[in-house]
Design a protein around this motif. Structure first.
Motif, PDB file in Angstrom:
ATOM      1  N   ARG A  88       0.814  -1.213   0.000  1.00 52.32           N
ATOM      2  CA  ARG A  88       0.000   0.000   0.000  1.00 52.32           C
ATOM      3  C   ARG A  88       0.850   1.265   0.000  1.00 52.32           C
ATOM      4  NH1 ARG A  88      -5.447  -0.359   0.398  1.00 52.32           N
ATOM      5  NH2 ARG A  88      -5.198   1.730  -0.404  1.00 52.32           N
ATOM      6  N   THR A  89       1.977   1.280   0.735  1.00 49.54           N
ATOM      7  CA  THR A  89       2.800   2.497   0.658  1.00 49.54           C
ATOM      8  C   THR A  89       3.406   2.634  -0.731  1.00 49.54           C
ATOM      9  OG1 THR A  89       4.316   1.230   2.036  1.00 49.54           O
ATOM     10  CG2 THR A  89       3.581   3.309   2.918  1.00 49.54           C
ATOM     11  N   THR A  90       3.882   1.524  -1.312  1.00 46.43           N
ATOM     12  CA  THR A  90       4.448   1.621  -2.663  1.00 46.43           C
ATOM     13  C   THR A  90       3.403   2.187  -3.615  1.00 46.43           C
ATOM     14  OG1 THR A  90       5.861  -0.290  -2.257  1.00 46.43           O
ATOM     15  CG2 THR A  90       5.512   0.339  -4.543  1.00 46.43           C
ATOM     16  N   GLU A  91       2.177   1.664  -3.543  1.00 43.26           N
ATOM     17  CA  GLU A  91       1.127   2.163  -4.433  1.00 43.26           C
ATOM     18  C   GLU A  91       0.925   3.664  -4.245  1.00 43.26           C
ATOM     19  OE1 GLU A  91      -2.852   0.940  -3.551  1.00 43.26           O
ATOM     20  OE2 GLU A  91      -3.640   1.688  -5.457  1.00 43.26           O
ATOM     21  N   GLU A  92       0.768   4.078  -2.975  1.00 46.26           N
ATOM     22  CA  GLU A  92       0.507   5.496  -2.734  1.00 46.26           C
ATOM     23  C   GLU A  92       1.663   6.383  -3.201  1.00 46.26           C
ATOM     24  OE1 GLU A  92      -0.731   5.856   1.398  1.00 46.26           O
ATOM     25  OE2 GLU A  92      -2.348   4.460   0.877  1.00 46.26           O
ATOM     26  N   MET A  93       2.873   5.940  -2.940  1.00 50.89           N
ATOM     27  CA  MET A  93       4.031   6.745  -3.344  1.00 50.89           C
ATOM     28  C   MET A  93       4.127   6.844  -4.872  1.00 50.89           C
ATOM     29  SD  MET A  93       5.239   7.940  -0.714  1.00 50.89           S
ATOM     30  CE  MET A  93       4.176   7.736   0.680  1.00 50.89           C
ATOM     31  N   LEU A  94       3.835   5.743  -5.553  1.00 48.61           N
ATOM     32  CA  LEU A  94       3.888   5.777  -7.023  1.00 48.61           C
ATOM     33  C   LEU A  94       2.808   6.704  -7.573  1.00 48.61           C
ATOM     34  CD1 LEU A  94       4.546   2.038  -7.907  1.00 48.61           C
ATOM     35  CD2 LEU A  94       6.117   3.947  -8.174  1.00 48.61           C
ATOM     36  N   LEU A  95       1.624   6.668  -6.946  1.00 54.17           N
ATOM     37  CA  LEU A  95       0.541   7.525  -7.440  1.00 54.17           C
ATOM     38  C   LEU A  95       0.860   9.000  -7.234  1.00 54.17           C
ATOM     39  CD1 LEU A  95      -2.672   5.548  -6.411  1.00 54.17           C
ATOM     40  CD2 LEU A  95      -1.677   5.834  -8.685  1.00 54.17           C
ATOM     41  N   MET A  96       1.776   9.292  -6.283  1.00 63.18           N
ATOM     42  CA  MET A  96       2.141  10.690  -6.065  1.00 63.18           C
ATOM     43  C   MET A  96       3.130  11.206  -7.102  1.00 63.18           C
ATOM     44  SD  MET A  96       2.309  10.898  -1.951  1.00 63.18           S
ATOM     45  CE  MET A  96       3.574  12.153  -1.956  1.00 63.18           C
ATOM     46  N   VAL A  97       3.756  10.299  -7.857  1.00 62.70           N
ATOM     47  CA  VAL A  97       4.688  10.745  -8.900  1.00 62.70           C
ATOM     48  C   VAL A  97       3.868  11.386 -10.024  1.00 62.70           C
ATOM     49  CG1 VAL A  97       6.362  10.003 -10.633  1.00 62.70           C
ATOM     50  CG2 VAL A  97       6.352   8.951  -8.368  1.00 62.70           C
ATOM     51  N   PRO A  98       4.160  12.643 -10.368  1.00 65.32           N
ATOM     52  CA  PRO A  98       3.325  13.301 -11.374  1.00 65.32           C
ATOM     53  C   PRO A  98       3.391  12.593 -12.727  1.00 65.32           C
ATOM     54  CG  PRO A  98       5.132  14.737 -10.659  1.00 65.32           C
ATOM     55  CD  PRO A  98       5.234  13.491  -9.874  1.00 65.32           C
ATOM     56  N   ASN A  99       2.266  12.603 -13.428  1.00 62.91           N
ATOM     57  CA  ASN A  99       2.177  11.938 -14.725  1.00 62.91           C
ATOM     58  C   ASN A  99       3.162  12.517 -15.727  1.00 62.91           C
ATOM     59  OD1 ASN A  99       0.890   9.757 -15.646  1.00 62.91           O
ATOM     60  ND2 ASN A  99      -0.849  10.859 -16.528  1.00 62.91           N
ATOM     61  N   SER A 100       3.517  13.806 -15.541  1.00 60.80           N
ATOM     62  CA  SER A 100       4.434  14.443 -16.496  1.00 60.80           C
ATOM     63  C   SER A 100       5.781  13.728 -16.505  1.00 60.80           C
ATOM     64  CB  SER A 100       4.612  15.915 -16.132  1.00 60.80           C
ATOM     65  OG  SER A 100       5.196  16.034 -14.860  1.00 60.80           O
ATOM     66  N   ILE A 101       6.155  13.125 -15.373  1.00 62.04           N
ATOM     67  CA  ILE A 101       7.430  12.393 -15.310  1.00 62.04           C
ATOM     68  C   ILE A 101       7.337  11.127 -16.165  1.00 62.04           C
ATOM     69  CG2 ILE A 101       9.015  11.180 -13.763  1.00 62.04           C
ATOM     70  CD1 ILE A 101       9.067  14.121 -13.300  1.00 62.04           C
ATOM     71  N   ARG A 102       6.191  10.426 -16.078  1.00 63.50           N
ATOM     72  CA  ARG A 102       6.011   9.220 -16.902  1.00 63.50           C
ATOM     73  C   ARG A 102       6.028   9.593 -18.377  1.00 63.50           C
ATOM     74  NH1 ARG A 102       2.374   8.756 -12.739  1.00 63.50           N
ATOM     75  NH2 ARG A 102       2.769   7.002 -11.348  1.00 63.50           N
ATOM     76  N   GLU A 103       5.332  10.713 -18.708  1.00 61.44           N
ATOM     77  CA  GLU A 103       5.275  11.128 -20.110  1.00 61.44           C
ATOM     78  C   GLU A 103       6.654  11.503 -20.620  1.00 61.44           C
ATOM     79  OE1 GLU A 103       2.076  13.964 -20.904  1.00 61.44           O
ATOM     80  OE2 GLU A 103       1.041  12.101 -21.410  1.00 61.44           O
ATOM     81  N   ALA A 104       7.467  12.128 -19.760  1.00 55.72           N
ATOM     82  CA  ALA A 104       8.813  12.504 -20.177  1.00 55.72           C
ATOM     83  C   ALA A 104       9.587  11.257 -20.588  1.00 55.72           C
ATOM     84  CB  ALA A 104       9.537  13.223 -19.034  1.00 55.72           C
ATOM     85  N   ALA A 105       9.465  10.193 -19.787  1.00 51.68           N
ATOM     86  CA  ALA A 105      10.205   8.966 -20.086  1.00 51.68           C
ATOM     87  C   ALA A 105       9.668   8.308 -21.358  1.00 51.68           C
ATOM     88  CB  ALA A 105      10.127   8.001 -18.910  1.00 51.68           C
ATOM     89  N   LEU A 106       8.334   8.178 -21.447  1.00 50.37           N
ATOM     90  CA  LEU A 106       7.764   7.544 -22.636  1.00 50.37           C
ATOM     91  C   LEU A 106       8.107   8.345 -23.883  1.00 50.37           C
ATOM     92  CD1 LEU A 106       4.232   6.443 -21.373  1.00 50.37           C
ATOM     93  CD2 LEU A 106       6.300   5.076 -21.631  1.00 50.37           C
TER      94      LEU A 106
END
Ligand SMILES: Nc1ncnc2c1ncn2[C@@H]1O[C@H](COP(=O)(O)OP(=O)(O)O)[C@@H](O)[C@H]1O
Ligand SMILES: [Mg+2]
Lengths: 293, 252
Positions: free
Chosen positions: A164-182
């Motif tokens: 549950r902490t991993t899930e919550e921490m990952l959800l806090m990472v802004p989507n713009s960071i994922r988009e930057a990588a993709l």
């Protein structure tokens, strides 16, 4: 005219703001003290009761039979390390993997909801029930108690917190960071592991340490699994000593010296938990850069 | 070298929202092409269709064809390969917060398994120079986090990061809209420098910016491409009444 009224309003509010400000900081300080006080009290009491029985023997010798004085908890300290090592080996990767699934792949899906629900239920299962379950699943078929079964019990207990902490921490990472990588042509799995998880890693590590510290003091799940051992053993297939078990046995015994040893054991247990958490924090944050959020 | 982009009958949806309708245009190589239009008209959706970022949204759908050079974007290659050839810069600077300046620029290559230190050093230096950031950061490349730079520097860092994987096309979605005027001017200068080597598509809702940097301009309205022509023609003698209304500020 306008400026004048604003000025007056500002003056009238001055005292109210001053009071509200100091009241708020006062409350914050008071709550901090209330939170920290029990921890400090426990620590001081343990030092008061246990420190006098701490000597080199405590860390180098195994328990003496009833009637002989002296002896230590060396085997229990090592046993706890083995059990927690096994538990972390099982709980940390599984917990993090499930958290990644929930946040990055499953999201709102059916399976994800089921996994999340399971994790929450698992979190609420009393530790004694966990001990009995692992007893039925591993100890009974193998027909003997073992460090392995104890490690499995602790590992399973670590999973829900980590997930549950991993899930919550990952959800806090802004989507713009994922988009930057993709957007750089990084495959999704790679982006999840090397970018999203890495960005969330301070929080994920905190979750792991929470889970670790919580199970480090557990006695109940070890009663029917690791069982305890008055002699040296580091084999995963033998019953193994553990600090909480040893403390439990000594604390309910009728002997004064054993009581003192139990206090010393409790003190050592707490210090070891604090030291290992601090150590992991130090090692994992050493490389962090200035200005990183 | 940049390559041209040919878009035919492109349609895109978010769920049932028909966001782009029958878009046809040719974006020439080694020029900057500006896309203008009111908020929500589909400019971002359009550029995200060019590098297949659109489909990362689970409710999104695309139809039609896009060719980048002679590569059929939707049939010849995987999204991952396309995105390596078509770099993207987003509206808000989004450097990787846990990485140093160096690691940010090297990330595209490293995350694709590239490890040669000497080549990475070279690429990082060249990309930062191209992005006009080298002089400001060369002394603490590995000491400072990308997130510790100013907004304008972060955006140039993101441009360097995109250039480091050596794309042929650079998509910029309102790259300066979150920046101050000085940083904006730097980004515009940069676009001028970069178009000799890359094909640039820039979304902007600042019409002066479009006029300054772009050879060609497209005007979008409610998911349709209303007009696409040389920037000069669009701003001096638009062929469509709606374009004229928009650039003269009569609506939107
Ligand atoms: N993630 C999304 N989910 C659903 N609808 C979206 C999403 N992003 C954009 N849209 C819709 O698509 C349309 C075009 O949006 P967009 O391409 O972002 O416009 P622009 O960039 O020109 O402001 C808008 O109607 C918007 O509401
Ligand atoms: Mg947009």
């Amino acid at each position: 005219m306008m400026a004048n009224t604003q000025y007056k309003a500002g003056k009238a509010n001055h005292w109210r703001r001053f009071l509200a400000n100091h009241l708020a900081s006062g409350l914050a300080v008071a709550s901090t003290i209330i939170v920290v006080a029990p921890l400090v009290a426990i620590l001081l009491y343990l030092i008061y009761k246990g420190a006098s029985s701490l000597n080199l023997n405590f860390f180098t010798q195994i328990p003496r039979p009833v009637g002989e004085s002296g002896g230590g908890m060396a085997n229990a300290i090592v046993g706890s390390a083995v059990l927690l090592g096994l538990g972390s080996l099982l709980g940390v990767p599984l917990g993090i993997a499930a958290g990644i699934y929930l946040a990055e792949f499953g999201r709102g899906g059916r399976l994800a909801n089921f996994v999340r629900f399971t994790a929450d239920v698992l979190n609420g299962v009393p530790s004694i029930v966990m001990g009995i379950s692992v007893y039925a699943l591993i100890v009974l078929p193998q027909k003997h108690f073992s460090a392995l079964s104890g490690g499995v019990a602790l590992g399973i207990m670590m999973i829900p917190t980590i997930t549950r902490t991993t899930e919550e921490m990952l959800l806090m990472v802004p989507n713009s960071i994922r988009e930057a990588a993709l957007g750089l042509g990084v495959p999704n799995w790679r982006s999840v592991l090397s970018i999203t998880l890495k960005t969330a890693s301070p929080g994920v590590i905190t979750g792991c340490m929470l889970a670790f510290a919580r199970v480090a003091g557990e006695t109940a799940p070890l009663l029917f699994t690791a069982f305890g051992n008055n002699f040296w053993s580091t084999s995963v297939n033998e019953p193994i000593a553990a600090l909480p078990l040893q403390i439990y046995v000594y604390a309910i015994s009728p002997y004064d010296e054993w009581h003192r040893l139990a206090w010393a054991g409790a003190l050592v247990l707490i210090v070891l938990i604090v030291v290992s958490v601090a150590l992991v924090r130090y090692v994992t944050t050493r490389g962090v850069l200035k200005g990183a959020s | 070298m940049g390559v041209g982009i040919e878009v035919k009958n492109l349609n895109a949806w978010y769920g049932n929202n028909h966001t782009l309708q029958d878009i046809n245009l040719h974006i020439p190589a080694n020029q900057a092409t500006a896309l203008i239009g009111p908020s929500g008209c589909g400019k971002s959706t359009f550029v995200r269709c060019l590098n297949r970022m659109h489909e990362t949204n689970p409710i999104a759908k695309v139809e039609g064809s896009v060719h980048i050079g002679d590569l059929d974007v939707y049939n010849d290659a995987s999204p991952v390969e396309i995105r390596r050839r078509v770099g993207m810069v987003f509206q808000r600077p989004n450097p990787f917060p846990t990485m140093s300046i160096y690691d940010n620029v090297a990330s595209g290559l490293r995350l694709n398994g590239f490890r040669n230190r000497r080549v990475l050093d070279e690429v990082v230096e060249r990309s930062l120079k191209h992005a006009a950031l080298w002089d400001e950061v060369k002394d603490d490349l590995k000491k400072k986090s990308g997130a510790s730079l100013s907004g304008g520097q972060q955006q140039r860092l993101c441009i360097a990061r995109a250039l480091a994987v050596d794309p042929e096309v650079l998509l910029m979605d309102e790259p300066a809209s979150a920046l101050d005027p000085v940083s904006t001017a730097k980004i515009e200068d940069l676009i001028f420098q970069l178009k000799s080597q890359y094909t640039i598509v820039i979304v902007t809702h600042n019409m002066q910016q479009a006029a300054r940097v772009a050879e060609r301009t497209g005007f979008f309205l409610s998911g349709k491409l209303v007009e696409f022509d040389t920037t000069h023609k669009i701003f001096t003698n638009p062929g469509d009444k709606r374009t004229e209304d928009y650039i003269t500020g009569r609506f939107g």
